[in-house]
Design an enzyme around this catalytic site. Structure first.
Site, PDB file in Angstrom:
ATOM      1  N   THR A   1      -2.638  -3.033  -5.428  1.00 42.92           N
ATOM      2  CA  THR A   1      -3.675  -4.315  -4.222  1.00 42.92           C
ATOM      3  C   THR A   1      -2.563  -5.398  -4.481  1.00 42.92           C
ATOM      4  O   THR A   1      -2.548  -6.051  -3.031  1.00 42.92           O
ATOM      5  CB  THR A   1      -4.398  -3.910  -4.890  1.00 42.92           C
ATOM      6  OG1 THR A   1      -5.614  -3.348  -5.310  1.00 42.92           O
ATOM      7  CG2 THR A   1      -5.322  -6.098  -4.437  1.00 42.92           C
TER       8      THR A   1
ATOM      9  N   PHE B   1      -1.504   3.211  -0.438  1.00 42.49           N
ATOM     10  CA  PHE B   1      -3.065   3.426   0.323  1.00 42.49           C
ATOM     11  C   PHE B   1      -3.317   1.824   0.604  1.00 42.49           C
ATOM     12  O   PHE B   1      -3.777   1.475   1.818  1.00 42.49           O
ATOM     13  CB  PHE B   1      -3.691   4.087  -0.626  1.00 42.49           C
ATOM     14  CG  PHE B   1      -4.619   3.296  -1.366  1.00 42.49           C
ATOM     15  CD1 PHE B   1      -5.925   3.469  -0.647  1.00 42.49           C
ATOM     16  CD2 PHE B   1      -4.272   3.276  -2.570  1.00 42.49           C
ATOM     17  CE1 PHE B   1      -6.843   2.522  -2.113  1.00 42.49           C
ATOM     18  CE2 PHE B   1      -4.841   2.519  -3.544  1.00 42.49           C
ATOM     19  CZ  PHE B   1      -6.881   2.090  -3.229  1.00 42.49           C
ATOM     20  N   LYS B   2      -3.444   1.106   0.104  1.00 41.15           N
ATOM     21  CA  LYS B   2      -3.876  -0.606  -0.056  1.00 41.15           C
ATOM     22  C   LYS B   2      -2.807  -0.900   1.492  1.00 41.15           C
ATOM     23  O   LYS B   2      -3.099  -2.052   1.566  1.00 41.15           O
ATOM     24  CB  LYS B   2      -3.809  -1.335  -0.915  1.00 41.15           C
ATOM     25  CG  LYS B   2      -4.503  -0.248  -2.176  1.00 41.15           C
ATOM     26  CD  LYS B   2      -4.769  -1.175  -3.521  1.00 41.15           C
ATOM     27  CE  LYS B   2      -5.749  -0.320  -4.068  1.00 41.15           C
ATOM     28  NZ  LYS B   2      -6.053  -0.950  -5.463  1.00 41.15           N
ATOM     29  N   ASP B   3      -1.596  -1.026   1.756  1.00 42.19           N
ATOM     30  CA  ASP B   3      -1.299  -0.963   2.877  1.00 42.19           C
ATOM     31  C   ASP B   3      -2.265  -0.815   4.083  1.00 42.19           C
ATOM     32  O   ASP B   3      -1.753  -2.093   4.648  1.00 42.19           O
ATOM     33  CB  ASP B   3      -0.158  -0.222   3.301  1.00 42.19           C
ATOM     34  CG  ASP B   3       1.268  -0.761   1.990  1.00 42.19           C
ATOM     35  OD1 ASP B   3       1.755  -1.884   1.867  1.00 42.19           O
ATOM     36  OD2 ASP B   3       2.267  -0.066   1.818  1.00 42.19           O
TER      37      ASP B   3
ATOM     38  N   ALA C   1      -4.610  -3.990   3.005  1.00 40.65           N
ATOM     39  CA  ALA C   1      -4.098  -5.298   2.873  1.00 40.65           C
ATOM     40  C   ALA C   1      -3.073  -6.220   4.169  1.00 40.65           C
ATOM     41  O   ALA C   1      -3.380  -6.709   4.590  1.00 40.65           O
ATOM     42  CB  ALA C   1      -2.864  -5.410   1.526  1.00 40.65           C
TER      43      ALA C   1
END
Length: 434
Positions: free
Chosen positions: A140, A106-108, A111
């Site tokens: 992350t 999900f951190k794509d 980020a």
């Protein structure tokens, strides 16, 4: 829009200052001076909109006064070049699959958005010697490292706890080289996060290099995560099932949950949230006691949630005016042991054929235990199950397919530097890198 510090001792900052600095001078987290309320017309037509258009609309409400629309729209479109589908697992329960980006987590979203926004501001300022510090408990690091890979004028330093991230996660940020440096810290995620925060407060370091952070403490990292809450609602609206929405959110550093709370305050019709914890349940304890007692994190199979002192807790307090009664009106919590998480992975697969990663399993179990009749439940699938292959295969007693793009990371040579959790040693390492 200006941004203030949660400690209320620093001067207000512009968006550019907040993004480039990461952390406020008084050690507080930056917050927008207001949470804009989106027009009712947006929600009436949201079912007709795709992910990019929804995200561009939400981004405009936060960042539109600081970045020209053409540039902001381009940042959003370039960052969100993958799908975020809503998948029905059983009647009334959906998985929002946030793992279809380049690093399968999900951190794509946050980020990639932050990398492009920071690059935009660095070019605007003609800034040199920018060092991005990021502490990671897993995803992350890979999302940030891949988001910034090859970006001119920016060096990325990833700190991660030795032996406490999965092999695939580790490979995604320790094998890249170029402008990415991985530091393998002897300690916990909290130790990594403490080193990052201490670096920002060190005058010698900040006089020699321009430091910023890509953790969810940065406003350009956590605010974009609100996009997919709106997108989930749009997909339900298209199905004609947008009733009383309850989101169950895997919760570690609380950035993902905070983004959802922002979406609710912007007008998204969320009935409530469930914060899903593993054995690191400091936030659960706060919700049910009103007392916040951070402690050293413990290692679990849902390692991205192994956080004993979540940074974004201060943002949640700030949104609700530090009023515990208001917080628990919108939020409840659940926490689960490794055994429960394993059993959930196995049971859901046997009953539905759907494969959960450990974090999604924690969120699913919390939703299943906490959903009331008439509510529509959405749990966030934050990582591809293959990123936790050993755990998932043990639960299912079968092999898990690894996407080719994810498998490719495993064949590259690891490049990391072991380091203690001593700040002076870390400081010397940063100075050498510069």
């Amino acid at each position: 829009m200006n941004y203030y510090s949660t400690n209320h001792k620093a001067s207000p900052a512009s968006l550019q200052e907040a993004v480039v600095k990461g952390l406020a001078p008084d050690k507080g987290l930056y917050m927008p001076e207001q949470i804009p309320l989106l027009p009712q017309a947006f929600f009436e037509h949201i079912g007709e909109m795709g992910l990019t258009e929804i995200a561009q609309t939400v981004a405009q409400s936060f960042f539109g006064n600081d970045i020209p629309k053409e540039n902001l729209d381009a940042i959003v479109a370039d960052a969100l070049n993958f799908e975020i589908p809503l998948v029905e697992i059983e009647d009334g329960i959906y998985a929002l699959e946030l793992f279809h980006g380049p690093t399968f987590a999900f951190k794509d979203v946050g980020a990639r958005f932050m990398a492009r926004m920071l690059s935009y501001f660095v070019q605007e300022r003609n800034q040199e010697n920018v060092v991005v510090l990021v502490a990671t408990s897993g995803d992350t690091g890979s999302a940030v490292a891949n988001g910034f890979l090859g970006v001119k004028g920016i060096e990325v330093v990833v700190l991660y706890p030795s032996g406490k991230v999965s092999p695939i996660q580790e490979a995604q940020f320790t094998t890249l080289g170029q402008n990415i440096t991985a530091l393998e810290i002897e300690g916990t995620f909290d130790d990594c996060q403490a080193l990052v925060k201490s670096a920002f407060m060190d005058k010698e370091l900040t006089s020699q290099m321009f430091l910023t952070s890509a953790n969810s403490i940065n406003v350009a990292r956590f605010l974009p995560q609100s996009f997919y809450y709106f997108h989930a609602y749009a997909q339900l609206a298209r199905k004609g099932k947008a009733g009383e929405m309850v989101f169950s959110v895997p919760s570690g550093n609380l950035g993902n949950l905070t983004a959802g709370i922002f979406a609710k305050h912007m007008g998204l019709p969320v009935k409530r949230f469930i914060a899903a914890n593993n054995r690191n349940h400091v936030f659960f304890d706060y919700l049910y006691s009103g007392q916040y007692a951070p402690h050293a994190s413990v290692t679990t199979i849902a390692n991205a949630m192994d956080v004993g002192n979540p940074s974004n807790f201060d943002r949640i307090l700030d949104v609700y005016g530090r009023d515990h009664a208001r917080i628990v009106a919108d939020l409840s919590g659940q926490w689960h042991t490794d055994d429960t998480i394993r059993k959930t992975i196995r049971t859901v697969y046997q009953q539905t054929g759907y494969v959960l990663d450990p974090h999604a399993a924690c969120a699913y179990r919390s939703l299943k235990d906490g959903l009331s009749p008439g509510e529509t439940g959405i749990f966030l699938g934050t990582a591809h199950p293959a990123k936790f292959r050993e755990t998932v295969e043990e639960c299912l007693d079968k092999s898990v397919d690894i996407p080719p793009a994810l498998r490719a990371f495993m064949h590259r040579k690891k490049q990391s530097q072991p380091l203690s959790s001593d700040f002076e040693e870390f400081k010397k390492t940063l100075i050498r890198l510069s």
